[in-house]
Design a protein around this motif. Structure first.
Motif, PDB file in Angstrom:
ATOM      1  N   GLN A   1     -17.420 128.388 -25.699  1.00 50.05           N
ATOM      2  CA  GLN A   1     -16.042 128.029 -25.438  1.00 50.05           C
ATOM      3  C   GLN A   1     -15.721 126.673 -26.059  1.00 50.05           C
ATOM      4  O   GLN A   1     -16.627 125.935 -26.420  1.00 50.05           O
ATOM      5  N   VAL A   2     -14.429 126.394 -26.141  1.00 45.81           N
ATOM      6  CA  VAL A   2     -14.001 125.140 -26.749  1.00 45.81           C
ATOM      7  C   VAL A   2     -14.291 123.977 -25.803  1.00 45.81           C
ATOM      8  O   VAL A   2     -14.016 124.043 -24.605  1.00 45.81           O
ATOM      9  N   GLN A   3     -14.877 122.934 -26.371  1.00 43.13           N
ATOM     10  CA  GLN A   3     -15.120 121.710 -25.607  1.00 43.13           C
ATOM     11  C   GLN A   3     -14.712 120.503 -26.427  1.00 43.13           C
ATOM     12  O   GLN A   3     -15.004 120.425 -27.621  1.00 43.13           O
ATOM     13  N   LEU A   4     -14.055 119.578 -25.756  1.00 44.65           N
ATOM     14  CA  LEU A   4     -13.756 118.269 -26.326  1.00 44.65           C
ATOM     15  C   LEU A   4     -14.384 117.235 -25.392  1.00 44.65           C
ATOM     16  O   LEU A   4     -14.102 117.257 -24.196  1.00 44.65           O
ATOM     17  N   VAL A   5     -15.194 116.364 -25.943  1.00 49.05           N
ATOM     18  CA  VAL A   5     -15.906 115.391 -25.115  1.00 49.05           C
ATOM     19  C   VAL A   5     -15.635 113.989 -25.636  1.00 49.05           C
ATOM     20  O   VAL A   5     -16.015 113.660 -26.771  1.00 49.05           O
ATOM     21  N   GLU A   6     -14.986 113.192 -24.800  1.00 55.36           N
ATOM     22  CA  GLU A   6     -14.654 111.818 -25.161  1.00 55.36           C
ATOM     23  C   GLU A   6     -15.772 110.864 -24.764  1.00 55.36           C
ATOM     24  O   GLU A   6     -16.513 111.120 -23.807  1.00 55.36           O
ATOM     25  N   SER A   7     -15.852 109.763 -25.488  1.00 56.18           N
ATOM     26  CA  SER A   7     -16.804 108.702 -25.163  1.00 56.18           C
ATOM     27  C   SER A   7     -16.263 107.381 -25.685  1.00 56.18           C
ATOM     28  O   SER A   7     -15.286 107.367 -26.451  1.00 56.18           O
ATOM     29  N   GLY A   8     -16.894 106.294 -25.272  1.00 54.75           N
ATOM     30  CA  GLY A   8     -16.543 104.987 -25.815  1.00 54.75           C
ATOM     31  C   GLY A   8     -15.722 104.112 -24.905  1.00 54.75           C
ATOM     32  O   GLY A   8     -15.446 102.951 -25.246  1.00 54.75           O
ATOM     33  N   GLY A   9     -15.320 104.632 -23.753  1.00 55.21           N
ATOM     34  CA  GLY A   9     -14.545 103.819 -22.836  1.00 55.21           C
ATOM     35  C   GLY A   9     -15.397 102.740 -22.196  1.00 55.21           C
ATOM     36  O   GLY A   9     -16.612 102.710 -22.352  1.00 55.21           O
ATOM     37  N   GLY A  10     -14.739 101.853 -21.474  1.00 52.91           N
ATOM     38  CA  GLY A  10     -15.470 100.792 -20.792  1.00 52.91           C
ATOM     39  C   GLY A  10     -14.526  99.770 -20.206  1.00 52.91           C
ATOM     40  O   GLY A  10     -13.305  99.933 -20.232  1.00 52.91           O
ATOM     41  N   SER A  11     -15.125  98.703 -19.667  1.00 52.58           N
ATOM     42  CA  SER A  11     -14.361  97.597 -19.078  1.00 52.58           C
ATOM     43  C   SER A  11     -14.459  96.400 -20.004  1.00 52.58           C
ATOM     44  O   SER A  11     -15.575  95.949 -20.308  1.00 52.58           O
ATOM     45  N   VAL A  12     -13.322  95.923 -20.456  1.00 50.05           N
ATOM     46  CA  VAL A  12     -13.280  94.818 -21.403  1.00 50.05           C
ATOM     47  C   VAL A  12     -12.225  93.812 -20.956  1.00 50.05           C
ATOM     48  O   VAL A  12     -11.468  94.056 -20.015  1.00 50.05           O
ATOM     49  N   GLN A  13     -12.174  92.707 -21.687  1.00 52.14           N
ATOM     50  CA  GLN A  13     -11.171  91.687 -21.401  1.00 52.14           C
ATOM     51  C   GLN A  13     -10.034  91.799 -22.416  1.00 52.14           C
ATOM     52  O   GLN A  13     -10.200  92.357 -23.509  1.00 52.14           O
ATOM     53  N   ALA A  14      -8.893  91.275 -22.036  1.00 53.71           N
ATOM     54  CA  ALA A  14      -7.734  91.279 -22.931  1.00 53.71           C
ATOM     55  C   ALA A  14      -8.112  90.637 -24.264  1.00 53.71           C
ATOM     56  O   ALA A  14      -8.795  89.607 -24.299  1.00 53.71           O
TER      57      ALA A  14
END
Length: 125
Positions: A1-14
């Motif tokens: 089946q179709v899958q889209l998997v995101e990555s790369g997020g996180g907590s950062v400062q302005a």
């Protein structure tokens, strides 16, 4: 089946940068137009960026113009979102989406057929 998997997020400062990636499987990736959306708590899902299947057309919403760049690598089944000069108002869960159809209103979430689970981006001041 179709899958889209995101990555790369996180907590950062302005002012920091992040690069989100979304890998697709179960679909002929090069045939699909791709978008990035985001959703903050208590708010509706919001269009961020779009790239056509042949990279001929890209669009970004006004609030991220000049800061975010969408790109894709069809050989790697990947769409990326480079986010620079992040602001606290960019805090949201970011989703990639795919559609094989040409869609005149690229910002309309209902036009996309497949969605990933999202990756969280948190920007502190």
């Amino acid at each position: 089946q179709v899958q889209l998997v995101e990555s790369g997020g996180g907590s950062v400062q302005a002012g920091d940068s992040l690069r989100l990636s979304c890998v697709g499987s179960g679909l002929t990736f090069s045939r699909y137009h791709l978008g990035w959306f985001r959703q903050a708590p208590g708010k509706e899902r919001e269009f961020v960026a779009y790239i056509s299947r042949n990279e001929g057309i890209t669009e970004t919403t006004d609030s991220v113009k000049g800061r975010f760049t969408i790109s894709r690598d069809n050989a790697k089944n990947t769409v990326n979102l480079q986010m620079n000069s992040l602001k606290p108002e960019d805090t949201a869960r970011y989703y990639c989406a795919a559609t094989v159809r040409f869609i005149p209103n690229k910002a309309l979430a209902t036009m996309y057929d497949y969605w990933g689970q999202g990756t969280q981006v948190s920007v502190s001041s």
